[in-house]
Design an enzyme around this catalytic site. Structure first.
Site, PDB file in Angstrom:
ATOM      1  N   HIS A  21       0.850  -1.189   0.000  1.00  0.00           N
ATOM      2  CA  HIS A  21       0.000   0.000   0.000  1.00  0.00           C
ATOM      3  C   HIS A  21       0.887   1.241   0.000  1.00  0.00           C
ATOM      4  O   HIS A  21       2.061   1.165   0.368  1.00  0.00           O
ATOM      5  CB  HIS A  21      -0.912  -0.004   1.223  1.00  0.00           C
ATOM      6  CG  HIS A  21      -2.049  -0.964   1.114  1.00  0.00           C
ATOM      7  ND1 HIS A  21      -2.601  -1.592   2.202  1.00  0.00           N
ATOM      8  CD2 HIS A  21      -2.755  -1.403   0.039  1.00  0.00           C
ATOM      9  CE1 HIS A  21      -3.598  -2.366   1.809  1.00  0.00           C
ATOM     10  NE2 HIS A  21      -3.696  -2.279   0.503  1.00  0.00           N
ATOM     11  N   LYS A  25       5.083   1.631   0.854  1.00  0.00           N
ATOM     12  CA  LYS A  25       5.960   1.444  -0.305  1.00  0.00           C
ATOM     13  C   LYS A  25       7.433   1.684   0.036  1.00  0.00           C
ATOM     14  O   LYS A  25       8.305   0.947  -0.407  1.00  0.00           O
ATOM     15  CB  LYS A  25       5.506   2.324  -1.468  1.00  0.00           C
ATOM     16  CG  LYS A  25       4.231   1.794  -2.117  1.00  0.00           C
ATOM     17  CD  LYS A  25       3.965   2.443  -3.435  1.00  0.00           C
ATOM     18  CE  LYS A  25       2.631   2.119  -4.046  1.00  0.00           C
ATOM     19  NZ  LYS A  25       2.064   0.811  -3.872  1.00  0.00           N
ATOM     20  N   THR A  47       2.068  -5.638  -8.066  1.00  0.00           N
ATOM     21  CA  THR A  47       1.107  -4.673  -8.573  1.00  0.00           C
ATOM     22  C   THR A  47       1.869  -3.467  -9.121  1.00  0.00           C
ATOM     23  O   THR A  47       2.998  -3.195  -8.718  1.00  0.00           O
ATOM     24  CB  THR A  47       0.101  -4.278  -7.475  1.00  0.00           C
ATOM     25  OG1 THR A  47       0.809  -3.889  -6.304  1.00  0.00           O
ATOM     26  CG2 THR A  47      -0.829  -5.433  -7.156  1.00  0.00           C
ATOM     27  N   GLY A  48       1.242  -2.766 -10.046  1.00  0.00           N
ATOM     28  CA  GLY A  48       1.877  -1.781 -10.910  1.00  0.00           C
ATOM     29  C   GLY A  48       2.874  -0.817 -10.321  1.00  0.00           C
ATOM     30  O   GLY A  48       4.057  -0.819 -10.677  1.00  0.00           O
ATOM     31  N   THR A  49       2.427   0.032  -9.425  1.00  0.00           N
ATOM     32  CA  THR A  49       3.305   1.061  -8.887  1.00  0.00           C
ATOM     33  C   THR A  49       4.428   0.446  -8.061  1.00  0.00           C
ATOM     34  O   THR A  49       5.599   0.834  -8.198  1.00  0.00           O
ATOM     35  CB  THR A  49       2.494   2.055  -8.026  1.00  0.00           C
ATOM     36  OG1 THR A  49       1.362   2.500  -8.778  1.00  0.00           O
ATOM     37  CG2 THR A  49       3.331   3.243  -7.618  1.00  0.00           C
ATOM     38  N   THR A  50       4.083  -0.518  -7.236  1.00  0.00           N
ATOM     39  CA  THR A  50       5.092  -1.170  -6.398  1.00  0.00           C
ATOM     40  C   THR A  50       6.145  -1.852  -7.260  1.00  0.00           C
ATOM     41  O   THR A  50       7.345  -1.706  -7.013  1.00  0.00           O
ATOM     42  CB  THR A  50       4.424  -2.190  -5.440  1.00  0.00           C
ATOM     43  OG1 THR A  50       3.443  -1.509  -4.652  1.00  0.00           O
ATOM     44  CG2 THR A  50       5.446  -2.845  -4.529  1.00  0.00           C
ATOM     45  N   SER A  67      -2.108  -1.504 -11.172  1.00  0.00           N
ATOM     46  CA  SER A  67      -2.100  -0.972  -9.818  1.00  0.00           C
ATOM     47  C   SER A  67      -3.225  -1.648  -9.040  1.00  0.00           C
ATOM     48  O   SER A  67      -4.244  -2.027  -9.621  1.00  0.00           O
ATOM     49  CB  SER A  67      -2.319   0.540  -9.898  1.00  0.00           C
ATOM     50  OG  SER A  67      -2.380   1.094  -8.619  1.00  0.00           O
ATOM     51  N   GLY A  68      -3.047  -1.796  -7.721  1.00  0.00           N
ATOM     52  CA  GLY A  68      -4.056  -2.461  -6.892  1.00  0.00           C
ATOM     53  C   GLY A  68      -5.476  -1.955  -7.104  1.00  0.00           C
ATOM     54  O   GLY A  68      -6.384  -2.744  -7.378  1.00  0.00           O
ATOM     55  N   ASP A  73      -4.578  -6.422  -7.610  1.00  0.00           N
ATOM     56  CA  ASP A  73      -4.726  -7.450  -6.582  1.00  0.00           C
ATOM     57  C   ASP A  73      -5.473  -8.653  -7.141  1.00  0.00           C
ATOM     58  O   ASP A  73      -5.136  -9.809  -6.850  1.00  0.00           O
ATOM     59  CB  ASP A  73      -5.476  -6.903  -5.365  1.00  0.00           C
ATOM     60  CG  ASP A  73      -4.751  -5.742  -4.700  1.00  0.00           C
ATOM     61  OD1 ASP A  73      -3.517  -5.812  -4.581  1.00  0.00           O
ATOM     62  OD2 ASP A  73      -5.420  -4.783  -4.297  1.00  0.00           O
ATOM     63  N   ASP A  93      -1.246  -1.502   4.791  1.00  0.00           N
ATOM     64  CA  ASP A  93      -1.276  -0.399   5.744  1.00  0.00           C
ATOM     65  C   ASP A  93      -2.557  -0.488   6.561  1.00  0.00           C
ATOM     66  O   ASP A  93      -3.625  -0.105   6.076  1.00  0.00           O
ATOM     67  CB  ASP A  93      -1.204   0.934   4.996  1.00  0.00           C
ATOM     68  CG  ASP A  93      -1.077   2.129   5.917  1.00  0.00           C
ATOM     69  OD1 ASP A  93      -1.222   1.961   7.147  1.00  0.00           O
ATOM     70  OD2 ASP A  93      -0.838   3.240   5.411  1.00  0.00           O
ATOM     71  N   HIS A 100      -9.985  -0.092  -2.438  1.00  0.00           N
ATOM     72  CA  HIS A 100     -10.109  -1.421  -3.049  1.00  0.00           C
ATOM     73  C   HIS A 100     -10.006  -2.538  -2.005  1.00  0.00           C
ATOM     74  O   HIS A 100      -9.585  -3.641  -2.301  1.00  0.00           O
ATOM     75  CB  HIS A 100      -9.062  -1.587  -4.148  1.00  0.00           C
ATOM     76  CG  HIS A 100      -7.642  -1.518  -3.669  1.00  0.00           C
ATOM     77  ND1 HIS A 100      -7.096  -0.391  -3.113  1.00  0.00           N
ATOM     78  CD2 HIS A 100      -6.662  -2.439  -3.665  1.00  0.00           C
ATOM     79  CE1 HIS A 100      -5.841  -0.635  -2.780  1.00  0.00           C
ATOM     80  NE2 HIS A 100      -5.560  -1.876  -3.095  1.00  0.00           N
ATOM     81  N   ASP A 103     -11.004  -6.074  -2.830  1.00  0.00           N
ATOM     82  CA  ASP A 103     -10.022  -6.785  -3.668  1.00  0.00           C
ATOM     83  C   ASP A 103      -8.889  -7.345  -2.818  1.00  0.00           C
ATOM     84  O   ASP A 103      -8.409  -8.453  -3.047  1.00  0.00           O
ATOM     85  CB  ASP A 103      -9.428  -5.842  -4.728  1.00  0.00           C
ATOM     86  CG  ASP A 103     -10.463  -5.291  -5.687  1.00  0.00           C
ATOM     87  OD1 ASP A 103     -11.522  -5.928  -5.838  1.00  0.00           O
ATOM     88  OD2 ASP A 103     -10.215  -4.231  -6.268  1.00  0.00           O
ATOM     89  N   ARG A 109      -7.834 -14.086   0.836  1.00  0.00           N
ATOM     90  CA  ARG A 109      -8.636 -15.303   0.907  1.00  0.00           C
ATOM     91  C   ARG A 109      -8.128 -16.353  -0.073  1.00  0.00           C
ATOM     92  O   ARG A 109      -7.968 -17.523   0.276  1.00  0.00           O
ATOM     93  CB  ARG A 109     -10.102 -14.986   0.622  1.00  0.00           C
ATOM     94  CG  ARG A 109     -10.999 -16.206   0.700  1.00  0.00           C
ATOM     95  CD  ARG A 109     -12.442 -15.876   0.261  1.00  0.00           C
ATOM     96  NE  ARG A 109     -13.143 -17.099   0.022  1.00  0.00           N
ATOM     97  CZ  ARG A 109     -13.059 -17.824  -1.078  1.00  0.00           C
ATOM     98  NH1 ARG A 109     -12.300 -17.429  -2.077  1.00  0.00           N
ATOM     99  NH2 ARG A 109     -13.725 -18.947  -1.211  1.00  0.00           N
TER     100      ARG A 109
END
Length: 156
Positions: A21, A25, A47-50, A67-68, A73, A93, A100, A103, A109
Site C-alpha cells: 500500500h 511502499k 502490482t503496478g506502482t510497487t 495498480s491495486g 490485486d 497499511d 479497493h 479486492d 482469501r
C-alpha cells in the site's frame, strides 16, 4: 490415496508477488534492497506502482500487473489460482482506508485457499525469506477442486 486433496510443489525458484500500500511502499523498497541477494534468485511480480518502484530503485526485474485499485490485486489472485505465484509479500497499511479493500480481502482469501505463504508485515516477510525452505522445494496439499466441483454438481 486421498483424492480430496492434491499435492502442489513450490519449486526452489519461487514465484514471488510483491505488493505494498502507498503508506508502506518505502518500507517495501528498503526491504527489497536489503534482501536483493535473495530476491534476485527468484521470479518477481507485483502490482503496478510497487513493481515499477522496486525495479527503478533496486534494479531487480519485477513483472508489473495493474495498480491495486485498478485490478492488480485481482490479477495476482488469478495467478495464484493458475499456480503461477507461490509466495506473497504484501505490506498492507492497517491504519489507512483502502478504496479497493474488497479486492485485498479477496487476494488474502485466495492465498489461504491455495495454501500460499503470505507475509503482511516486515517481521513475517523477514522470517519467510530467511527460512531454510527458501532454498528448497516444498510440497503442500490443496483441495482437489475438480473433485470438489464434481461432488457439488452431483448433489445440487
Amino acid at each position: 490415496m486421498d483424492n480430496d486433496f492434491i499435492t502442489m510443489t513450490i519449486g526452489k525458484q519461487k514465484n514471488i508477488a510483491l505488493i505494498a500500500h502507498d503508506g508502506k511502499k518505502e518500507q517495501m523498497m528498503e526491504w527489497c534492497e536489503k534482501n536483493k541477494h535473495i530476491l534476485q534468485k527468484h521470479f518477481l511480480c507485483g502490482t503496478g506502482t510497487t513493481a515499477r518502484m522496486i525495479t527503478d530503485r533496486t534494479g531487480l526485474p519485477v513483472k508489473g500487473y495493474n495498480s491495486g485499485p485498478l485490478g492488480g490485486d485481482q490479477q495476482v489472485g488469478a495467478k495464484i489460482v493458475e499456480g503461477k505465484i507461490d509466495f506473497v509479500i504484501f505490506f498492507s497499511d492497517p491504519l489507512s482506508a483502502q478504496p479497493h479493500d474488497p479486492d485485498v480481502k479477496a487476494l488474502l482469501r485466495i492465498a489461504q485457499v491455495y495454501d500460499i505463504p503470505i507475509a503482511n508485515n516486515l517481521s513475517s516477510a523477514d522470517f519467510m525469506i530467511n527460512s531454510s525452505l527458501m532454498n528448497e522445494s516444498y510440497d503442500h496439499k490443496i483441495i482437489n477442486f475438480h473433485k470438489n466441483i464434481n461432488d457439488r454438481a452431483n448433489t445440487l
